[in-house]
Design a protein around this motif. Sequence first.
Motif, mmCIF file in Angstrom:
data_model
loop_
_atom_site.group_PDB
_atom_site.id
_atom_site.type_symbol
_atom_site.label_atom_id
_atom_site.label_comp_id
_atom_site.label_asym_id
_atom_site.label_seq_id
_atom_site.Cartn_x
_atom_site.Cartn_y
_atom_site.Cartn_z
ATOM 1 N N GLY A 100 132.063 84.264 17.006
ATOM 2 C CA GLY A 100 131.486 83.030 16.474
ATOM 3 C C GLY A 100 132.521 81.944 16.251
ATOM 4 O O GLY A 100 132.260 80.972 15.545
ATOM 5 N N LEU A 101 133.693 82.099 16.844
ATOM 6 C CA LEU A 101 134.757 81.102 16.708
ATOM 7 C C LEU A 101 135.332 80.768 18.066
ATOM 8 O O LEU A 101 135.354 81.599 18.967
ATOM 9 C CB LEU A 101 135.900 81.642 15.840
ATOM 10 N N CYS A 102 135.800 79.549 18.192
ATOM 11 C CA CYS A 102 136.619 79.152 19.332
ATOM 12 C C CYS A 102 137.848 78.459 18.750
ATOM 13 O O CYS A 102 137.944 78.299 17.524
ATOM 14 C CB CYS A 102 135.823 78.295 20.326
ATOM 15 N N PRO A 103 138.826 78.072 19.548
ATOM 16 C CA PRO A 103 140.113 77.625 19.002
ATOM 17 C C PRO A 103 140.056 76.510 17.953
ATOM 18 O O PRO A 103 140.682 76.632 16.896
ATOM 19 C CB PRO A 103 140.880 77.178 20.250
ATOM 20 N N GLY A 104 139.346 75.434 18.220
ATOM 21 C CA GLY A 104 139.310 74.328 17.257
ATOM 22 C C GLY A 104 138.770 74.744 15.896
ATOM 23 O O GLY A 104 139.434 74.564 14.859
ATOM 24 N N PRO A 105 137.572 75.306 15.843
ATOM 25 C CA PRO A 105 137.050 75.769 14.560
ATOM 26 C C PRO A 105 137.912 76.840 13.897
ATOM 27 O O PRO A 105 138.020 76.876 12.675
ATOM 28 C CB PRO A 105 135.674 76.319 14.928
ATOM 29 N N ALA A 106 138.542 77.718 14.680
ATOM 30 C CA ALA A 106 139.391 78.756 14.088
ATOM 31 C C ALA A 106 140.586 78.138 13.379
ATOM 32 O O ALA A 106 140.929 78.542 12.254
ATOM 33 C CB ALA A 106 139.862 79.726 15.165
ATOM 34 N N LEU A 107 141.216 77.149 14.001
ATOM 35 C CA LEU A 107 142.346 76.481 13.350
ATOM 36 C C LEU A 107 141.883 75.721 12.111
ATOM 37 O O LEU A 107 142.576 75.697 11.095
ATOM 38 C CB LEU A 107 143.045 75.547 14.338
ATOM 39 N N THR A 108 140.718 75.112 12.187
ATOM 40 C CA THR A 108 140.160 74.414 11.031
ATOM 41 C C THR A 108 139.861 75.403 9.912
ATOM 42 O O THR A 108 140.126 75.135 8.738
ATOM 43 C CB THR A 108 138.872 73.664 11.431
ATOM 44 N N LEU A 109 139.315 76.555 10.266
ATOM 45 C CA LEU A 109 138.961 77.574 9.288
ATOM 46 C C LEU A 109 140.192 78.117 8.562
ATOM 47 O O LEU A 109 140.086 78.578 7.425
ATOM 48 C CB LEU A 109 138.189 78.699 9.977
ATOM 49 N N LEU A 110 141.359 78.046 9.182
ATOM 50 C CA LEU A 110 142.587 78.489 8.512
ATOM 51 C C LEU A 110 142.819 77.739 7.202
ATOM 52 O O LEU A 110 143.435 78.275 6.287
ATOM 53 C CB LEU A 110 143.803 78.284 9.426
ATOM 54 N N THR A 111 142.318 76.512 7.100
ATOM 55 C CA THR A 111 142.550 75.708 5.898
ATOM 56 C C THR A 111 141.639 76.095 4.744
ATOM 57 O O THR A 111 141.979 75.866 3.595
ATOM 58 C CB THR A 111 142.364 74.208 6.190
ATOM 59 N N ALA A 113 139.502 79.284 4.824
ATOM 60 C CA ALA A 113 139.329 80.742 4.765
ATOM 61 C C ALA A 113 140.394 81.389 5.635
ATOM 62 O O ALA A 113 140.103 81.920 6.708
ATOM 63 C CB ALA A 113 137.932 81.126 5.228
ATOM 64 N N PRO A 114 141.649 81.342 5.181
ATOM 65 C CA PRO A 114 142.747 81.780 6.039
ATOM 66 C C PRO A 114 142.708 83.247 6.446
ATOM 67 O O PRO A 114 143.078 83.576 7.572
ATOM 68 C CB PRO A 114 144.002 81.479 5.223
ATOM 69 N N ALA A 115 142.257 84.137 5.578
ATOM 70 C CA ALA A 115 142.297 85.568 5.904
ATOM 71 C C ALA A 115 141.443 85.911 7.125
ATOM 72 O O ALA A 115 141.942 86.514 8.075
ATOM 73 C CB ALA A 115 141.897 86.402 4.701
ATOM 74 N N PRO A 116 140.152 85.541 7.161
ATOM 75 C CA PRO A 116 139.356 85.901 8.343
ATOM 76 C C PRO A 116 139.808 85.170 9.604
ATOM 77 O O PRO A 116 139.764 85.731 10.702
ATOM 78 C CB PRO A 116 137.935 85.492 7.984
ATOM 79 N N ALA A 117 140.254 83.937 9.459
ATOM 80 C CA ALA A 117 140.634 83.148 10.628
ATOM 81 C C ALA A 117 141.977 83.597 11.198
ATOM 82 O O ALA A 117 142.211 83.459 12.403
ATOM 83 C CB ALA A 117 140.697 81.670 10.269
ATOM 84 N N ALA A 118 142.856 84.133 10.370
ATOM 85 C CA ALA A 118 144.200 84.498 10.823
ATOM 86 C C ALA A 118 144.166 85.552 11.925
ATOM 87 O O ALA A 118 144.949 85.478 12.878
ATOM 88 C CB ALA A 118 145.036 84.978 9.643
ATOM 89 N N THR A 119 143.267 86.508 11.817
ATOM 90 C CA THR A 119 143.179 87.549 12.843
ATOM 91 C C THR A 119 142.786 86.942 14.177
ATOM 92 O O THR A 119 143.374 87.251 15.216
ATOM 93 C CB THR A 119 142.145 88.619 12.434
ATOM 94 N N PHE A 120 141.793 86.062 14.158
ATOM 95 C CA PHE A 120 141.348 85.414 15.384
ATOM 96 C C PHE A 120 142.473 84.559 15.968
ATOM 97 O O PHE A 120 142.735 84.600 17.170
ATOM 98 C CB PHE A 120 140.110 84.546 15.132
ATOM 99 N N VAL A 121 143.142 83.776 15.125
ATOM 100 C CA VAL A 121 144.210 82.899 15.607
ATOM 101 C C VAL A 121 145.356 83.724 16.184
ATOM 102 O O VAL A 121 145.921 83.373 17.225
ATOM 103 C CB VAL A 121 144.688 81.944 14.498
#
Length: 149
Positions: A100-111, A113-121
């Motif tokens: 449910g993520l692609c690069p742009g939203p994943a980087l945004t999500l780091l700000t 909800a860093p824990a879930p987004a960090a694995t994807f990034v």
Amino acid sequence: MARAVSAFVVGLLFGLGLLVSGMANPAKVLAFLDLTGRWDPSLAFVMAGAVAVSAAGTFVARRRGRPLLASRLEIPTRRDLDPRLLAGAAVFGVGWGLVGLCPGPALTLLTVAPAPAATFVAAMVVGMLLFRLVPSATSKPTAVLEADA
């Protein structure tokens, strides 16, 4: 300097738009992609708005002959579908559908909800590094429209 400030402001606006629209919410994205279950069509309006804004910007840049903050307008001329493009699109689509993520939203999500987004990034960065190992075909140039001075 104007280009750097412009890039920062546009990036900030883009990130805020992703958060406000729900594009950085994996549950909302997965609901949008679930056509046979509890489908949420709201992101289609977000995408339609993004396409409209992009089309308007492209139209204005083409009429001017150059962008506001660059000396030339570069428009891709390739129209073929090669195996690398198809494989990349498939990997992107599978990843988007699974997480449910692609690069742009994943980087945004780091700000927010860093824990879930960090694995994807982290996985995304590994994928980008692995991509460098894949041999590339000879690329065809893009059309360049020089600005009238």
